[in-house]
Design a protein around this motif. Structure first.
Motif, PDB file in Angstrom:
ATOM      1  N   ASN A   1       0.801  -1.229   0.000  1.00 34.40           N
ATOM      2  CA  ASN A   1       0.000   0.000   0.000  1.00 34.40           C
ATOM      3  C   ASN A   1       0.828   1.270   0.000  1.00 34.40           C
ATOM      4  O   ASN A   1       0.282   2.346   0.008  1.00 34.40           O
ATOM      5  N   ASN A   2       2.170   1.126   0.055  1.00 39.39           N
ATOM      6  CA  ASN A   2       2.947   2.361  -0.066  1.00 39.39           C
ATOM      7  C   ASN A   2       3.542   2.465  -1.464  1.00 39.39           C
ATOM      8  O   ASN A   2       4.573   3.039  -1.700  1.00 39.39           O
TER       9      ASN A   2
ATOM     10  N   VAL B   1       3.724   4.030  -4.699  1.00 37.39           N
ATOM     11  CA  VAL B   1       3.390   5.401  -5.124  1.00 37.39           C
ATOM     12  C   VAL B   1       3.343   5.457  -6.641  1.00 37.39           C
ATOM     13  O   VAL B   1       4.254   4.971  -7.307  1.00 37.39           O
ATOM     14  N   ILE B   2       2.276   6.041  -7.157  1.00 41.15           N
ATOM     15  CA  ILE B   2       2.289   6.284  -8.598  1.00 41.15           C
ATOM     16  C   ILE B   2       2.412   7.786  -8.816  1.00 41.15           C
ATOM     17  O   ILE B   2       1.711   8.573  -8.192  1.00 41.15           O
ATOM     18  N   LYS B   3       3.349   8.130  -9.676  1.00 39.65           N
ATOM     19  CA  LYS B   3       3.582   9.568  -9.942  1.00 39.65           C
ATOM     20  C   LYS B   3       2.932   9.904 -11.269  1.00 39.65           C
ATOM     21  O   LYS B   3       3.524   9.759 -12.333  1.00 39.65           O
ATOM     22  N   ARG B   4       1.678  10.355 -11.186  1.00 37.06           N
ATOM     23  CA  ARG B   4       0.934  10.600 -12.415  1.00 37.06           C
ATOM     24  C   ARG B   4       1.322  11.913 -13.066  1.00 37.06           C
ATOM     25  O   ARG B   4       1.602  12.891 -12.388  1.00 37.06           O
TER      26      ARG B   4
ATOM     27  N   ASP C   1       1.295   7.283 -14.590  1.00 34.19           N
ATOM     28  CA  ASP C   1       2.708   7.235 -14.230  1.00 34.19           C
ATOM     29  C   ASP C   1       3.455   6.598 -15.407  1.00 34.19           C
ATOM     30  O   ASP C   1       3.300   5.407 -15.671  1.00 34.19           O
TER      31      ASP C   1
ATOM     32  N   SER D   1      -4.326   0.343  -9.890  1.00 33.94           N
ATOM     33  CA  SER D   1      -3.933   1.452  -9.015  1.00 33.94           C
ATOM     34  C   SER D   1      -4.041   2.785  -9.765  1.00 33.94           C
ATOM     35  O   SER D   1      -4.055   3.847  -9.152  1.00 33.94           O
TER      36      SER D   1
END
Ligand code: ATP
Ligand code: MG
Length: 462
Positions: free
Chosen positions: A302-303, A305-308, A348, A434
């Motif tokens: 759950n950590n 991270v997607i950098k959109r 991302d 995600s």
């Protein structure tokens, strides 16, 4: 006991209700007691007025005596005075307090309806009224009526004991009601507490009454669902662990076997070279497997991270096409890309590149040499839809539902030619989901496979 919810709720309710009841009862009591006292006083005055009326009609000694005799057997005392305040008759012995009242009454103040001249029932012994007599316009005297305040107090006391009884009954009923109510609320909570304790001890079978339509019912439903999910999760985890250990064991067995052969005295140089190469390949596959497992574990934590960013989707696709070009050439496979340049998505880019690599890698591996793969990008009202279609071997329909499961492969044997880890699509699905997107697979055995990916669209390039 003191910390129990039922007790706390009960006590709180009890205090509230008792306070409210006490205030209401007090108001009611004061009003009723006042009414009663006033009633007694008014009836005393009325009685005095009646005597006065009789005396006004027949003012003679025998009528006076008659009035005296009548009141001597009642609870009341009558004292009749003449116009100067001299006592004419009295029904009972006249006490000092009565004489005080008679002397202290300002007779001029009193009109013909009479007056209550002593009303301090809680302080003195007698309350008193005065009814003046007038015959032919001439002031003739006064009829004083007394009643012992005991009489008033008794009436009020009666009322008091009725109130005490009513209070006791109300409190008893309140206690019973609160007891039932708090049990009604606390009992299901206790059951749920026990159920969650069982859950934490690893027992997944919980029995709760979930048919209630209130918040407690919702909570019970949520716990039952949690228990079910937990059970499924545990089963999935166990299955997954079993698969992983199997996945690891197979290449390790190869590695061990070939290492032993290499170690044998009679191995030729060529054999040693060949087996060392196999060991290297297996090790490489293991490394990839572990890397993929690690990637999945990271997503699960759950950590992830997607950098959109808003990006032209074709840019990512042409990067990927460039990356896989060597493999395409080697297999003589043609990749046709159909991507309108202005389509953007909010994604991302690094993760999405991974998605396309996984999907195209599958398409290449399951296509025949010389065939082609089509990558098509279109834009609908909400989504950007990317479809990757190959004309390879396809997937048997019974395998399609499981194709996104971890470690699932159609070809079960881990032959080194077909040997993927079975994690590519699982990772792909996690990444797409995600992003809030979706992925599905359509396949016909012997004809080919289509992977359809839907993503939230970005704004068009200007
Ligand atoms: N385009 C395709 N055509 C036919 N079968 C496919 C296709 N894509 C996937 N499959 C089947 O689905 C299985 C799972 O694919 P997935 O990408 O998850 O694992 P993999 O390719 O075996 O290993 P990895 O991608 O981890 O190296 C494959 O083993 C294969 O049997
Ligand atoms: Mg794959």
């Amino acid at each position: 006991m003191l910390n129990k919810l039922s007790f706390k709720i009960g006590l709180l309710f009890f205090l509230f209700i008792v306070i409210i009841e006490f205030i209401l009862f007090l108001i009611l009591y004061i009003n009723l007691a006042d009414d009663r006292v006033e009633e007694v006083m008014n009836s005393l005055l009325a009685r005095g007025n009646t005597h006065r009326d009789v005396l006004e009609d027949h003012f003679d000694q025998s009528t006076l005596d008659h009035v005296g005799i009548m009141e001597s057997v009642s609870e009341f005392v009558v004292v009749i005075t003449d116009e100067k305040g001299e006592m004419l008759i009295s029904s009972d012995p006249v006490e000092d307090e009565m004489i005080d009242v008679i002397h202290n009454t300002n007779n001029r103040e009193i009109d013909s309806d009479g007056k209550i001249v002593e009303d301090r029932w809680s302080e003195v012994n007698y309350i008193a009224t005065n009814s003046p007599m007038t015959i032919n316009g001439e002031h003739k005297g006064h009829v004083f009526m007394f009643v012992h305040t005991e009489y008033v107090k008794r009436t009020v006391d009666q009322l008091k004991s009725q109130f005490v009884l009513a209070g006791v009954i109300t409190i008893a009923l309140t206690i019973v009601t609160i007891f039932i109510l708090s049990r009604l609320i606390a009992q299901p909570l206790i059951k749920m507490k026990e159920a969650t304790e069982q859950l934490s001890q690893g027992k997944h079978h919980v029995e709760l009454h979930t048919e209630r339509k209130d918040e407690l019912g919702e909570l019970a439903n949520a716990i039952t669902k949690l228990a079910k999910d937990l059970k499924e999760l545990k089963m999935a985890r166990n299955e997954f662990l079993a698969s992983i250990s199997h996945e690891l064991r197979t290449p390790l067995t190869y590695i061990k076997g070939y290492a032993e052969i290499i170690n044998r005295q009679d191995s030729t140089k060529d054999q040693i070279k060949e087996y060392a190469e196999i060991i290297r390949e297996e090790t490489e596959q293991l490394t990839i497997l572990i890397k993929n497992l690690f990637a999945l574990a990271k997503i699960d934590q759950n950590n992830f991270v997607i950098k959109r960013e808003r990006i032209a989707i074709c840019e990512i696709i042409s990067n990927v096409a460039h990356l896989i070009q060597p493999v395409l050439s080697e297999r003589k496979i043609v990749l046709n890309v159909n991507c309108p340049n202005d389509i953007t998505a909010f994604v991302d880019p690094e993760r999405l590149q991974q998605v396309f690599i996984n999907v195209l890698d599958n398409a290449i591996h399951h296509s025949n040499e010389g065939s082609d793969i089509l990558l098509n990008v279109i834009e609908t009202e909400q989504d950007v839809v990317v479809t990757v279609t190959d004309h390879g071997e396809g997937i048997p329909s019974e395998d399609v539902p499981y194709i996104f499961d971890r470690l699932y492969r159609v070809e079960k044997s881990r032959s080194r030619q077909s040997g993927g880890s079975g994690l590519g699509l699982a990772i792909t699905k996690e990444i797409i989901e995600s992003h809030g997107g979706s992925i599905e697979m359509k396949s016909q055995q012997g004809k080919g496979t289509s992977v359809i990916i839907k993503l939230a669209r970005g704004e068009r390039h200007a």
